[in-house]
Design a protein around this motif. Sequence first.
Motif, mmCIF file in Angstrom:
data_model
loop_
_atom_site.group_PDB
_atom_site.id
_atom_site.type_symbol
_atom_site.label_atom_id
_atom_site.label_comp_id
_atom_site.label_asym_id
_atom_site.label_seq_id
_atom_site.Cartn_x
_atom_site.Cartn_y
_atom_site.Cartn_z
ATOM 1 N N MET A 450 1.072 5.047 21.508
ATOM 2 C CA MET A 450 0.696 5.395 20.156
ATOM 3 C C MET A 450 -0.660 4.809 19.783
ATOM 4 O O MET A 450 -0.881 4.405 18.645
ATOM 5 C CB MET A 450 1.764 4.943 19.164
ATOM 6 C CG MET A 450 2.182 3.515 19.340
ATOM 7 S SD MET A 450 3.689 3.149 18.430
ATOM 8 C CE MET A 450 3.059 2.989 16.787
ATOM 9 N N ARG A 472 4.978 11.902 22.246
ATOM 10 C CA ARG A 472 4.314 12.684 21.190
ATOM 11 C C ARG A 472 2.871 12.985 21.563
ATOM 12 O O ARG A 472 2.214 12.180 22.244
ATOM 13 C CB ARG A 472 4.309 11.913 19.858
ATOM 14 C CG ARG A 472 5.662 11.833 19.248
ATOM 15 C CD ARG A 472 5.652 11.298 17.834
ATOM 16 N NE ARG A 472 7.041 11.072 17.467
ATOM 17 C CZ ARG A 472 7.539 9.949 16.977
ATOM 18 N NH1 ARG A 472 6.755 8.933 16.710
ATOM 19 N NH2 ARG A 472 8.825 9.839 16.732
ATOM 20 N N ARG A 477 -2.752 10.735 18.560
ATOM 21 C CA ARG A 477 -1.593 9.937 18.937
ATOM 22 C C ARG A 477 -1.952 8.767 19.847
ATOM 23 O O ARG A 477 -1.480 7.652 19.661
ATOM 24 C CB ARG A 477 -0.546 10.826 19.623
ATOM 25 C CG ARG A 477 0.630 10.100 20.207
ATOM 26 C CD ARG A 477 1.552 9.523 19.160
ATOM 27 N NE ARG A 477 2.646 8.794 19.778
ATOM 28 C CZ ARG A 477 3.579 8.122 19.115
ATOM 29 N NH1 ARG A 477 3.543 8.088 17.797
ATOM 30 N NH2 ARG A 477 4.535 7.493 19.759
ATOM 31 N N LYS A 481 -8.852 11.145 17.892
ATOM 32 C CA LYS A 481 -8.319 12.307 17.181
ATOM 33 C C LYS A 481 -8.470 13.614 17.922
ATOM 34 O O LYS A 481 -7.695 14.542 17.733
ATOM 35 C CB LYS A 481 -9.036 12.441 15.820
ATOM 36 C CG LYS A 481 -8.194 11.958 14.667
ATOM 37 C CD LYS A 481 -8.760 12.465 13.362
ATOM 38 C CE LYS A 481 -9.494 11.363 12.643
ATOM 39 N NZ LYS A 481 -9.859 11.731 11.267
ATOM 40 N N THR B 93 3.461 11.574 11.066
ATOM 41 C CA THR B 93 3.154 10.247 10.541
ATOM 42 C C THR B 93 1.896 9.657 11.157
ATOM 43 O O THR B 93 1.243 8.816 10.543
ATOM 44 C CB THR B 93 4.335 9.298 10.768
ATOM 45 O OG1 THR B 93 4.807 9.455 12.109
ATOM 46 C CG2 THR B 93 5.472 9.614 9.810
ATOM 47 N N ASP B 94 1.523 10.110 12.359
ATOM 48 C CA ASP B 94 0.267 9.616 12.946
ATOM 49 C C ASP B 94 -0.937 10.132 12.179
ATOM 50 O O ASP B 94 -1.980 9.496 12.153
ATOM 51 C CB ASP B 94 0.153 10.021 14.421
ATOM 52 C CG ASP B 94 0.974 9.116 15.320
ATOM 53 O OD1 ASP B 94 1.936 9.605 15.945
ATOM 54 O OD2 ASP B 94 0.660 7.911 15.378
ATOM 55 N N GLN B 95 -0.791 11.299 11.555
ATOM 56 C CA GLN B 95 -1.887 11.812 10.751
ATOM 57 C C GLN B 95 -1.891 11.159 9.373
ATOM 58 O O GLN B 95 -2.934 10.946 8.779
ATOM 59 C CB GLN B 95 -1.781 13.334 10.610
ATOM 60 C CG GLN B 95 -2.039 14.053 11.929
ATOM 61 C CD GLN B 95 -1.940 15.553 11.802
ATOM 62 O OE1 GLN B 95 -2.772 16.190 11.178
ATOM 63 N NE2 GLN B 95 -0.906 16.135 12.385
ATOM 64 N N PRO B 98 -2.473 6.498 10.937
ATOM 65 C CA PRO B 98 -2.557 6.290 12.393
ATOM 66 C C PRO B 98 -2.028 4.923 12.804
ATOM 67 O O PRO B 98 -2.107 3.947 12.066
ATOM 68 C CB PRO B 98 -4.056 6.407 12.671
ATOM 69 C CG PRO B 98 -4.582 7.244 11.555
ATOM 70 C CD PRO B 98 -3.759 6.889 10.364
ATOM 71 N N ALA B 99 -1.514 4.879 14.000
ATOM 72 C CA ALA B 99 -0.821 3.689 14.483
ATOM 73 C C ALA B 99 -1.665 2.428 14.455
ATOM 74 O O ALA B 99 -1.143 1.331 14.281
ATOM 75 C CB ALA B 99 -0.296 3.945 15.891
ATOM 76 N N GLY B 122 -5.855 10.245 9.423
ATOM 77 C CA GLY B 122 -5.627 10.818 10.749
ATOM 78 C C GLY B 122 -5.738 12.328 10.801
ATOM 79 O O GLY B 122 -5.643 12.928 11.878
ATOM 80 N N SER B 154 7.248 9.554 13.486
ATOM 81 C CA SER B 154 7.781 8.191 13.488
ATOM 82 C C SER B 154 8.595 7.845 12.242
ATOM 83 O O SER B 154 8.524 8.522 11.229
ATOM 84 C CB SER B 154 6.576 7.247 13.596
ATOM 85 O OG SER B 154 6.901 5.944 13.208
#
Lengths: 510, 259
Positions: A450, A472, A477, A481, B93-95, B98-99, B122, B154
Motif C-alpha cells: 500500500m 489492490r 496504491r 498515482k 480509500t486510497d484515493q 493515500p496510505a 489521491g 480499506s
Amino acid sequence: MASSVGFPHPTSSLFYNKEDLSLSAFPSTSQLSIYKCKKPISKNILMVMAPQQAERKPATTGSVKTPMTMTEKILARASEKPHLRPGDNVWVNVDVFMTNDISGPGSIDIFNKEFGENAKVWDREKIVVIPDHYIFTNDERANRNVDILREFSMEQNIKYFYDIKDRSNFKANPDYKGVCHIALAQEGHCRPGEVLLGTDSHTCTAGAFGQFATGIGNTEAGFVLGTGKLLLKVPPTLRFVMDGEMPDYLLAKDLILQIIGEISVAGATYKSMEFVGTTIESLSMEERMTLCNMVIEAGGKNGVVSADSTTFKYLEDKTSLPYEPVYSDAEASFLSEFRFDISKLEPLVAKPHSPDNRALARECKDIKIDRVYIGSCTGGKTEDFLAAAKVFLASGKKVKVPTFLVPATQKVWLDIYTLTVPGSGGKTCSQIFKEAGCDTPASPSCAACMGGPKDTYARMNEAQVCVSTTNRNFPGRMGHKEGQIYLASPYTAAASALAGYVTDPREFLY
Amino acid sequence: MCDSLSHASYSATFSSLASKTSVSPPPLFPPSFKVPTFSPLTVKPLSSTFTPHAARVTTITTYAATSPSSVPSDASTTTFHGLCYVVGDNIDTDQIIPAEYLTLVPSNPAEYEKLGSYALIGLPSSYATRFIEPNEIKTKYSIVIGGANFGCGSSREHAPVALGAAGAKAVVAESYARIFFRNSVATGEVYPLESEVRICEECRTGDMVTIELGESRLINHNTGKEYKLKPIGDAGPVIEAGGIFAYARKTGMIPPQSK
C-alpha cells in the motif's frame, strides 16, 4: 457472562445500508445484468449462476430449527441466540480482536477517551497487537505509532504483542512477526467457529478457518476494546461452488480474481461469501487464506471455508484452545449460487486500476513491465514463494526486471531460507531466487503493498508497470498515482518477471 | 477499580434492559426522538478537547448567517448548503486518503487537521479541479457527490475522518462500500446519504446545492433540479448523537462516561 440475551430486538437497522434485507428485496436483477453486460463471454461455460432462491420461510417455534448458513450459525452462537436470519442486528461477543500500527493508535485513543484513562480492556488475552504496516522506515510518526502500541500493551498487560524495537535488524526482535493476518494464523489465533475482528480490511483472511472475520474502523475498535462486543448485522450468503481437480498452473489467487471479475468490486457488498466444492477442499490452508483475503475486494463482509482435516492438522501445533467448528445446514438458504468449471479456468490478472478488471494473463502478453512484487498477506506466504520458486526453477533463466520479494512474516522468511524446493536437487527458495536474479528477500512487513512512507522498500515512486501478488491496484496504491499494477498469482508474477512482460505461467511450467 | 466498575455496570445495563423488555420491547427510537437531546452538554461523546466533532453536533445548519450556537429543534430542519464536489464510481480509500498519510492519528487534534488537508488528494490528475486547493487545508466544498461503491477498499477510518476534517458535511453517493459507511456513522464525521439516481452525472463540481435531511431532498441551485434521497433512516440518530459511543450511552448500552 452476566450480560443477558434479553436484548430488545432493534425495530430497524442501525448503521447499515438502510434497505431492508429481506431476500425478495435483494437486487438480483442487477446481478444478472452485471453478468450479461460484461465483455463477450466465451462459448465454454465457465460459470452458472443459479436463480435467486425463494424467500425463507419464517422460523417456526419449538424444537424445529431454521436451517442456517455457516456465517449465520457463527453469529448466532456469538450472540447467544438460537437462530438468526440475514438482516438481524445482534450484539456479538468477540473472541479475538486484532490491531496494528496504523489503526491501533487511533483505536487506543478512542478507547481511553470513551472509557477513561484508567479503563482496562475487556480481556487482555483476547487482544492481539501486531505492528506490521510501516515498520522499516525512518518516518518519525510511523515509529511513534509502534511506540504507542507498546505503551498501551504494557499498560494493559496485553498477552500477545508482537513488538519490534530494533528496526535495523528484524531478526533481533524475537517477538516480532510481520504481516498481521499471516501472524494471526501462524500464531494460532484463528479458530473455527469464532468471531475475529480486526482494524484492517483484510481481516477477512481468517475466514479460511471457518470463522467469522471482518475489518472494522478505529471507533468501533475502541468500543470493542472496552466491551468485547459489537453490533453486527447478519449478512446473507453467496455461495461459490468450485469442483474438480485444480490444474497445476492455477493458484487460489486465480480463483478469487475469477470470482471478483465475475461479480465486480461491489458484487458481495454486505454479503458473506462461502466457498465450497472439491477444489476448495483440496486447497491448503494458505491457499484458502489467499481466497478469503480478497473477499473484501468484492465488497464482501466476510468469507468462509468449512473447517476440515486440513484445518485441524494446521491447527494441531498452533493452538491448544478448544474450538468448535460449525457448518452450513444442508437446507440453508443462500442468496445466490455460482458454479465454476475449474478445468476451464486460466491464469488471470486484474488490470489497472481495479481488482475486478479481469483479463487472461495470456491476452496481456504485450504489456511490457518494469518490476515485479511478490509479497503481502495475499501473496507473500510460504507457499506463495514456493510457487514462484517453482517457476524460476522450471525456467532456469534470470528475471528481466527488478523482482522484489517481501516475506509476510519472520517464519516465512525463515522458510524461504530453509525449505527445499521439490525437484531442485535440494535447493532452497532463497538459492533459486538468487540464481534467478531476484532481489534479496526483504524484512517481513506489509512494505509496498500500500505504498507507505516514501522510504518504504519497493515503493513505486515513479509511474511504472508492476505485476504484483498483492490485493489492490487502485490509482496510487503502491505509491505513484500513475503507476500501473497488474494483480496476479505468484506463478504469473514469476513468469512475468522472467519475460519482462505480463506472462501466462504455462510458458514456463511446461 | 475502574475496570470492574465499568464492566459490572455494563452487564447490569444489559440485564436491566432485559427485564424491561420482557413486557414489551420499547422501540429504540421513540417517535419523539429529537436532536437536541444530544447536545454536547448532556452527552459528551468525545473529550471536550476534540472540538471539531463537538462543533459538528451543534452547527448542523450551515448557513453563514446562522449563529453557531443555534441547535435545530427537530431533525427535519437539518440542512446542508454549499458547493458540491463531484467524483465518479468506486472512489476507494486510497484515493480518499493515500496510505502514506496513515501515520497521522485521527484522534490527535493537530493530526486530525492535517488529515483533512489531504482529503481526496489521491484522486488522479484527471480531476483538474482539486478538492482542496494547493496551500489550503480546508475544502470549499461541503458536499461530495459520488457514484457507486463510494469508499471501497480499506477499513481505514482515516477516510471519513479526512473528509470531515476537511470540512465536508455530507457525501451523497449512489451506493457505499460497507466499512466506509459504517465508519462514517460510527464517527459521525460525514452524513453518508444515498441518492436514488446517479446524481454524479447531473451535477458539476462547483454547483451550489442544498440538502434537506428531513425532506430527503437535494436541490441543485445551478440546474434547478431536485433529487430524492433515500432517507438516512436509523443511521441518522447515531450520527446526530455524535457516533456509536454517544448512541450506545443514550440507549443504555454502555454506562455514562466516568469523567
